[in-house]
Design a protein around this motif. Structure first.
Motif, PDB file in Angstrom:
ATOM      1  N   TYR A   1      -8.435  14.678  21.212  1.00  0.00           N
ATOM      2  CA  TYR A   1      -8.424  14.188  19.826  1.00  0.00           C
ATOM      3  C   TYR A   1      -7.041  14.381  19.204  1.00  0.00           C
ATOM      4  O   TYR A   1      -6.502  13.489  18.555  1.00  0.00           O
ATOM      5  CB  TYR A   1      -9.474  14.943  18.998  1.00  0.00           C
ATOM      6  CG  TYR A   1      -9.512  14.539  17.532  1.00  0.00           C
ATOM      7  CD1 TYR A   1     -10.342  13.512  17.100  1.00  0.00           C
ATOM      8  CD2 TYR A   1      -8.719  15.187  16.586  1.00  0.00           C
ATOM      9  CE1 TYR A   1     -10.378  13.138  15.766  1.00  0.00           C
ATOM     10  CE2 TYR A   1      -8.741  14.824  15.252  1.00  0.00           C
ATOM     11  CZ  TYR A   1      -9.579  13.799  14.846  1.00  0.00           C
ATOM     12  OH  TYR A   1      -9.603  13.428  13.527  1.00  0.00           O
TER      13      TYR A   1
ATOM     14  N   LEU B   1      -6.889  22.482  13.510  1.00  0.00           N
ATOM     15  CA  LEU B   1      -7.676  21.405  14.125  1.00  0.00           C
ATOM     16  C   LEU B   1      -8.469  21.927  15.324  1.00  0.00           C
ATOM     17  O   LEU B   1      -9.656  21.632  15.466  1.00  0.00           O
ATOM     18  CB  LEU B   1      -6.756  20.262  14.565  1.00  0.00           C
ATOM     19  CG  LEU B   1      -6.237  19.339  13.461  1.00  0.00           C
ATOM     20  CD1 LEU B   1      -5.201  18.374  14.015  1.00  0.00           C
ATOM     21  CD2 LEU B   1      -7.388  18.565  12.822  1.00  0.00           C
TER      22      LEU B   1
ATOM     23  N   LEU C   1     -13.008  16.523   7.604  1.00  0.00           N
ATOM     24  CA  LEU C   1     -12.292  16.639   8.878  1.00  0.00           C
ATOM     25  C   LEU C   1     -13.171  17.083  10.070  1.00  0.00           C
ATOM     26  O   LEU C   1     -13.102  16.470  11.140  1.00  0.00           O
ATOM     27  CB  LEU C   1     -11.093  17.576   8.700  1.00  0.00           C
ATOM     28  CG  LEU C   1     -10.114  17.685   9.860  1.00  0.00           C
ATOM     29  CD1 LEU C   1      -9.500  16.340  10.198  1.00  0.00           C
ATOM     30  CD2 LEU C   1      -9.003  18.682   9.532  1.00  0.00           C
ATOM     31  N   PRO C   2     -14.009  18.119   9.889  1.00  0.00           N
ATOM     32  CA  PRO C   2     -14.832  18.536  11.043  1.00  0.00           C
ATOM     33  C   PRO C   2     -15.743  17.416  11.543  1.00  0.00           C
ATOM     34  O   PRO C   2     -16.002  17.311  12.744  1.00  0.00           O
ATOM     35  CB  PRO C   2     -15.665  19.691  10.490  1.00  0.00           C
ATOM     36  CG  PRO C   2     -14.893  20.207   9.339  1.00  0.00           C
ATOM     37  CD  PRO C   2     -14.213  19.009   8.738  1.00  0.00           C
TER      38      PRO C   2
ATOM     39  N   ALA D   1      -9.932  23.516  27.894  1.00  0.00           N
ATOM     40  CA  ALA D   1     -10.306  22.188  27.394  1.00  0.00           C
ATOM     41  C   ALA D   1     -11.758  22.120  26.924  1.00  0.00           C
ATOM     42  O   ALA D   1     -12.109  21.258  26.130  1.00  0.00           O
ATOM     43  CB  ALA D   1     -10.052  21.146  28.474  1.00  0.00           C
TER      44      ALA D   1
ATOM     45  N   ARG E   1     -16.628  25.510  19.967  1.00  0.00           N
ATOM     46  CA  ARG E   1     -16.223  25.675  18.566  1.00  0.00           C
ATOM     47  C   ARG E   1     -16.908  24.660  17.658  1.00  0.00           C
ATOM     48  O   ARG E   1     -17.098  24.899  16.479  1.00  0.00           O
ATOM     49  CB  ARG E   1     -14.706  25.520  18.435  1.00  0.00           C
ATOM     50  CG  ARG E   1     -13.927  26.663  19.037  1.00  0.00           C
ATOM     51  CD  ARG E   1     -12.529  26.677  18.465  1.00  0.00           C
ATOM     52  NE  ARG E   1     -11.695  27.700  19.061  1.00  0.00           N
ATOM     53  CZ  ARG E   1     -10.663  27.448  19.867  1.00  0.00           C
ATOM     54  NH1 ARG E   1     -10.343  26.208  20.161  1.00  0.00           N
ATOM     55  NH2 ARG E   1      -9.961  28.438  20.365  1.00  0.00           N
ATOM     56  N   GLN E   2     -17.273  23.521  18.232  1.00  0.00           N
ATOM     57  CA  GLN E   2     -17.938  22.496  17.407  1.00  0.00           C
ATOM     58  C   GLN E   2     -19.323  22.953  16.944  1.00  0.00           C
ATOM     59  O   GLN E   2     -19.913  22.351  16.063  1.00  0.00           O
ATOM     60  CB  GLN E   2     -18.056  21.189  18.197  1.00  0.00           C
ATOM     61  CG  GLN E   2     -16.711  20.500  18.336  1.00  0.00           C
ATOM     62  CD  GLN E   2     -16.799  19.130  18.964  1.00  0.00           C
ATOM     63  OE1 GLN E   2     -17.886  18.651  19.270  1.00  0.00           O
ATOM     64  NE2 GLN E   2     -15.651  18.505  19.156  1.00  0.00           N
TER      65      GLN E   2
ATOM     66  N   VAL F   1     -13.527  14.960  13.474  1.00  0.00           N
ATOM     67  CA  VAL F   1     -13.195  15.528  14.778  1.00  0.00           C
ATOM     68  C   VAL F   1     -14.368  15.366  15.761  1.00  0.00           C
ATOM     69  O   VAL F   1     -14.178  15.195  16.955  1.00  0.00           O
ATOM     70  CB  VAL F   1     -12.833  17.019  14.576  1.00  0.00           C
ATOM     71  CG1 VAL F   1     -12.978  17.809  15.838  1.00  0.00           C
ATOM     72  CG2 VAL F   1     -11.430  17.141  14.025  1.00  0.00           C
ATOM     73  N   ARG F   2     -15.580  15.368  15.222  1.00  0.00           N
ATOM     74  CA  ARG F   2     -16.764  15.191  16.076  1.00  0.00           C
ATOM     75  C   ARG F   2     -17.128  13.723  16.248  1.00  0.00           C
ATOM     76  O   ARG F   2     -18.199  13.403  16.749  1.00  0.00           O
ATOM     77  CB  ARG F   2     -17.946  15.963  15.480  1.00  0.00           C
ATOM     78  CG  ARG F   2     -17.813  17.478  15.641  1.00  0.00           C
ATOM     79  CD  ARG F   2     -18.658  18.210  14.625  1.00  0.00           C
ATOM     80  NE  ARG F   2     -18.567  19.659  14.741  1.00  0.00           N
ATOM     81  CZ  ARG F   2     -17.541  20.403  14.326  1.00  0.00           C
ATOM     82  NH1 ARG F   2     -16.479  19.821  13.802  1.00  0.00           N
ATOM     83  NH2 ARG F   2     -17.555  21.709  14.459  1.00  0.00           N
TER      84      ARG F   2
ATOM     85  N   PRO G   1     -13.204  23.730  22.736  1.00  0.00           N
ATOM     86  CA  PRO G   1     -13.493  23.011  21.489  1.00  0.00           C
ATOM     87  C   PRO G   1     -14.970  22.620  21.358  1.00  0.00           C
ATOM     88  O   PRO G   1     -15.506  22.587  20.254  1.00  0.00           O
ATOM     89  CB  PRO G   1     -12.608  21.766  21.579  1.00  0.00           C
ATOM     90  CG  PRO G   1     -11.483  22.173  22.450  1.00  0.00           C
ATOM     91  CD  PRO G   1     -12.080  23.117  23.451  1.00  0.00           C
TER      92      PRO G   1
ATOM     93  N   ILE H   1     -11.440  24.081  14.269  1.00  0.00           N
ATOM     94  CA  ILE H   1     -12.622  23.410  13.753  1.00  0.00           C
ATOM     95  C   ILE H   1     -13.188  22.435  14.785  1.00  0.00           C
ATOM     96  O   ILE H   1     -14.021  21.594  14.471  1.00  0.00           O
ATOM     97  CB  ILE H   1     -12.385  22.719  12.392  1.00  0.00           C
ATOM     98  CG1 ILE H   1     -11.329  21.643  12.520  1.00  0.00           C
ATOM     99  CG2 ILE H   1     -12.002  23.716  11.327  1.00  0.00           C
ATOM    100  CD1 ILE H   1     -11.144  20.903  11.203  1.00  0.00           C
ATOM    101  N   GLY H   2     -12.747  22.571  16.029  1.00  0.00           N
ATOM    102  CA  GLY H   2     -13.429  21.873  17.123  1.00  0.00           C
ATOM    103  C   GLY H   2     -12.746  20.631  17.663  1.00  0.00           C
ATOM    104  O   GLY H   2     -13.343  19.900  18.448  1.00  0.00           O
ATOM    105  N   ALA H   3     -11.487  20.382  17.233  1.00  0.00           N
ATOM    106  CA  ALA H   3     -10.807  19.193  17.771  1.00  0.00           C
ATOM    107  C   ALA H   3     -10.451  19.431  19.235  1.00  0.00           C
ATOM    108  O   ALA H   3      -9.909  20.477  19.587  1.00  0.00           O
ATOM    109  CB  ALA H   3      -9.545  18.912  16.962  1.00  0.00           C
ATOM    110  N   THR H   4     -10.761  18.480  20.073  1.00  0.00           N
ATOM    111  CA  THR H   4     -10.417  18.598  21.497  1.00  0.00           C
ATOM    112  C   THR H   4      -8.940  18.245  21.665  1.00  0.00           C
ATOM    113  O   THR H   4      -8.371  17.539  20.829  1.00  0.00           O
ATOM    114  CB  THR H   4     -11.255  17.616  22.333  1.00  0.00           C
ATOM    115  OG1 THR H   4     -11.041  16.312  21.800  1.00  0.00           O
ATOM    116  CG2 THR H   4     -12.727  17.940  22.284  1.00  0.00           C
ATOM    117  N   PRO H   5      -8.324  18.716  22.753  1.00  0.00           N
ATOM    118  CA  PRO H   5      -6.924  18.341  23.003  1.00  0.00           C
ATOM    119  C   PRO H   5      -6.749  16.827  22.995  1.00  0.00           C
ATOM    120  O   PRO H   5      -5.749  16.305  22.511  1.00  0.00           O
ATOM    121  CB  PRO H   5      -6.647  18.914  24.396  1.00  0.00           C
ATOM    122  CG  PRO H   5      -7.551  20.078  24.504  1.00  0.00           C
ATOM    123  CD  PRO H   5      -8.800  19.693  23.759  1.00  0.00           C
TER     124      PRO H   5
END
Ligand SMILES: Nc1ncnc2c1ncn2[C@@H]1O[C@H](COP(=O)(O)OP(=O)(O)OP(=O)(O)O)[C@@H](O)[C@H]1O
Ligand SMILES: [Mg+2]
Lengths: 289, 229
Positions: free
Chosen positions: A208, A199, B106-107, B76, B82-83, B110-111, B79, A202-206
């Motif tokens: 999220y 997670l 999922l990606p 912090a 990474r996005q 997450v965004r 991410p 693939i860019g999930a923030t803490p």
């Protein structure tokens, strides 16, 4: 296509033991807190009823004590600074008290009932008890003055202490519930570290990721603490009925009942909210370190 | 704004107790560029990609990604960098408890993309890579090649600015490999910089893209591999 759960948290071992622990803790916590409320409430009622702080007793040796003696004593008392009021307890009341203690068959006319005078003090002024006693002795050496304030203060201390203990126990129980959530969340983070790693990659923030845990904790918390609180309510009602049957003089009046009801209704929400927050912080602290 | 998507300066890496796998690596990845990453097995292709997708902290040197310095950023905020990336992992890293369509969307989720839109895009992409019949399957029910295609779909669904693909055609036949390469080329035309780690000689032969070649712990940039060989 349920999308909100990116982590399989429902299958965790923690998902099995946390609800049980939380339900138990909420059960104990709410009962303890309601007990605290009950103590505070009863103390207030009791203190409100206790206007008499001193009693004076004029025993009778032969037949009825003279009305003259009573009026002289009352006269003295009403002039004494610090005394708000002094009233003689009607003989009928004393007799009924005796009946309740000795049975109905006792003929009170055969007993020589003393004169009892209830004295209320003015809280802002101090009564000079030794000088009052001397004055009373001048009227009659048989007069006895009893000060109730010391044992009242004693009972108050005991009540306040038990309220404090109940509050500490409530806080401890809440702490256990939150510590369990934190512990379970941390275990869960370990179990799912690979999913969490993906997670994050693939860019999930803490935040999220924390959301997944906190929603889980919220649902779990609401469910289990509602059950705990419901059982606590049933216990509360059961104890109330039981006490009434035994005939103990505990009055569950409407004010106290509605306060208790508030506790039982609000406890699940508050617990769930706190569990949600502790899960969130557990995740954020772990992920950011 | 920097011309470069990624810059590596004098970068070195050594795994705990292992030997140095990189030493003094310096190169830039330009916007909209296309590179193959080559080198023998165990030379460090996956490790280099891992450093680029911020999954591995290099032992020495500096990186800049999208003009930022990830080594000095707060964890912090990583991410958010990474996005802007899309990654096809060598071992896929699909989430076993999620259906393929959930894995691929999922990606986007997450965004913060709305679920319905995410599913629509995921479905289109899965249709395109030939997995239209597997939307509701779990990864465990898929073959290696199918998983790889799902992993590719997940990496490209966000139209990243930099796509890092680790052996993305390792488990598919040549025909499908060329089709997947075409997908990367299409993405590249829309502005995505692409780096593909590969062993596949046919892929290299057919496509005249520059190579980042790992040799003796350093990286040589070969502008057009046909000339270099
Ligand atoms: N996590 C790790 N810990 C220790 N050593 C590692 C780790 N990952 C990789 N290595 C070592 O680093 C070297 C480079 O590995 P890497 O996976 O980057 O190679 P590769 O070029 O991708 O190989 P392949 O083509 O087989 O995928 C290898 O010698 C490997 O043993
Ligand atoms: Mg590799």
């Amino acid at each position: 296509m349920n999308n909100q759960q990116d982590l399989p948290l429902k299958k965790d071992i923690a998902a099995r033991f946390v609800p049980k622990v939380v339900a138990l803790m909420v059960y104990l916590g709410t009962l303890c807190f309601v007990f605290t409320l009950f103590m505070i409430h009863s103390t207030k009622l009791w203190e409100g009823q206790l206007s008499t702080q001193l009693t004076l007793e004029i025993p009778t040796t032969h037949g009825h004590p003279s009305a003259d003696l009573q009026s002289r004593v009352l006269h003295l008392l009403n002039r004494t600074p610090g005394i708000q009021s002094a009233t003689a307890v009607p003989q009928k009341e004393i007799a009924s008290l005796l009946h309740s203690l000795l049975g109905e068959k006792v003929d009170e006319t055969l007993l020589s009932l003393p004169i009892i005078i209830d004295i209320s003090l003015n809280n802002n002024e101090i009564v000079d008890i030794p000088s009052l006693e001397t004055h009373l002795k001048n009227i009659s050496s048989d007069i006895q003055l009893t000060d109730h304030r010391s044992w009242q203060a004693h009972v108050s201390d005991v009540i306040h202490m038990s309220v404090l203990i109940a509050l500490v126990v409530t806080a401890l129980v809440l702490f256990v519930a939150l510590a369990t959530t934190t512990f379970a969340t941390r275990t869960s983070l370990l179990i799912h570290r690979q999913v969490i790693e993906v997670l994050s990659l693939i860019g999930a923030t803490p935040s999220y990721i924390a959301k997944q845990f906190q929603m889980n904790a919220l649902k779990q918390g609401l469910f289990s603490s509602t059950i705990g609180s419901l059982f606590a309510f049933l216990t509360f009602m059961g104890v109330g009925v039981l006490l009434e049957k035994i005939g103990l003089p505990f009055s569950i009046d409407s004010t106290f009942f509605s306060q208790a009801l508030c506790v039982f209704v609000l406890a699940p929400f508050l617990t769930a909210l706190l569990m949600m927050l502790s899960a969130r912080f557990a995740v954020l602290i772990t992920l950011r370190s | 704004m920097s011309e470069y998507i990624a810059q590596l300066v004098d970068l070195g890496h050594q795994y705990d107790e292992g030997s140095e796998i990189f030493k003094g690596v310096t190169f830039n990845i330009e916007k909209g560029s296309f590179h193959f990453l080559t080198g023998p097995s165990g030379s460090g292709k996956s490790s280099l990609l891992r450093i680029l997708y911020l999954g591995l902290k290099p032992t020495w040197g500096n990186i800049r990604l999208f003009g930022e310095d990830p080594l000095r950023m707060k964890p912090a905020t990583l991410p958010l960098l990474r996005q802007r990336l899309g990654v096809v992992f060598q071992e896929f890293k699909l989430l076993d408890h999620l259906k393929i369509i959930d894995n691929v969307s999922l990606p986007l989720r997450v965004r913060g993309v709305e679920a319905k839109r995410g599913y629509k895009q995921a479905q289109e992409l899965l249709d395109w890579v030939g997995l239209g019949d597997c939307l509701m399957s779990y990864p465990s029910a898929l073959s290696g090649g199918q998983k790889q295609r799902a992993a590719i779909a997940r990496a490209v669904i966000t139209r990243p600015q930099l796509l890092l693909a680790d052996e993305p055609t390792g488990n598919v036949d040549d025909e499908l490999a060329m089709k997947l390469l075409h997908l990367f080329e299409e993405l590249n035309k829309m502005g995505t910089a692409v780096i593909i780690a590969t062993h596949n000689p046919r892929l290299l032969e057919r496509s005249p893209y520059p190579q980042l070649q790992i040799k003796e712990a350093t990286i040589n940039v070969i502008p057009n591999h046909r000339i270099g060989e």
